[in-house]
Design a protein around this motif. Sequence first.
Motif, short mmCIF file in Angstrom:
data_model
loop_
_atom_site.label_atom_id
_atom_site.label_comp_id
_atom_site.label_asym_id
_atom_site.label_seq_id
_atom_site.Cartn_x
_atom_site.Cartn_y
_atom_site.Cartn_z
N LEU A 253 7.04 3.13 -4.34
CA LEU A 253 6.22 2.60 -3.16
C LEU A 253 5.10 3.26 -2.86
N LYS A 257 0.85 2.32 -2.41
CA LYS A 257 -0.01 2.92 -1.55
C LYS A 257 -1.09 3.55 -1.95
N GLU A 270 1.61 -2.57 0.12
CA GLU A 270 2.95 -2.31 -0.20
C GLU A 270 3.76 -3.35 0.38
#
Length: 376
Positions: A253, A257, A270
Amino acid sequence: MENQQRNFGTWQITSIMISSMIGVGILTIPRTSTMLLQQAGWIGPISGALIAGVAVTAIVYLGNQFPGLTFVEFMPRIFGSVIGTMCICLFILYQFFNAGITARVFGEVVVTSVLPDTPLEVIIVTLLLLVLFLCCHEIEVVARVNELLIPFLLLPSLLIPLVSFMNADWYNLLPFHVESWTDVVKTGLDTYTLYTGYELLMVYFAFAIPGARLGVASITGMSFAFVVYMISVIAGISVFGYEELQRLIWPTLELVKVTQRTGWFLERFESAFLAIWVASVFTTIGNMFYATIFSLRQWFRKGIRFQRISAIVMMVPLFFFSLIPQNIVELYSYLKHLTTMGYMVTIFIPILLAITQFMRNKINKGRKENIEKGGT
């Protein structure tokens, strides 16, 4: 097999396999792989795939030996009724617990990343209600859902790690050195769990149309999962370095970003990634829970009405089980215990089943040849 048609094609089985294997694990694999192997963490997905590959080969062999039969039907034939029943219970319990823990991990990711003010219970209930709706239909609906959602899973899983290479520092992968092969084996046993989901083929293979290429479907599914995990690990190490990865809860994740800052058109990239990831987790939990409920239906030789009632009844303890871990540390502790149980269900039992069946075939063939010789 009562009222059930064998209508799964090779691509549908491949879709089920990929959807079952790629779920919550994709968010953590860069950290899992580098924990012991450090900059050589890219070896993790390779060793994990080799371990999983042996079990998949065993399951494909069983699928070809018992066409049209699920593990509920062929396990007692191989192991006998007592041991077979124990193995069936273990499989059903493992899938039930796995679905609960996966739902909780999903809830944690959504709460910490995009919906911090939404109660965890609401997120988990919403997901489980969708899974419940899936379980109220016949098994071909599962194949259709997986087939429909697979394109949404394929593209982002490959695209995001590849795009993040724009921020890569390739020196983070150096030196190419393995200090301990024991660590490679340990990491392999940790990363193999990210491939789990393939054991569900012991249910879904039974619905393959005659002539469906089970081996091709399995190799394709394993290969895709391996490529996705491999690219994710290499991207994680090259962008963050192995030391930084150990401080991140959801490394993949964070990669998203980082990708976002390279000039993409979405402001919250995201959020878009998680929207697609939701579909992936839904199919993973849906395939697990459906296999659990359908196995119970077959075990008790009931129809679709029994399946629907069982799904509703079992959804309640599943929800409460997913809420037992009090925090993320406890959650990972439960995951560790589940992994230990998984070794038995996903590696030991399929391989032992295949070896036992292979030996039995050899013995029967030898006896048949002796009888023919005696007859002549």
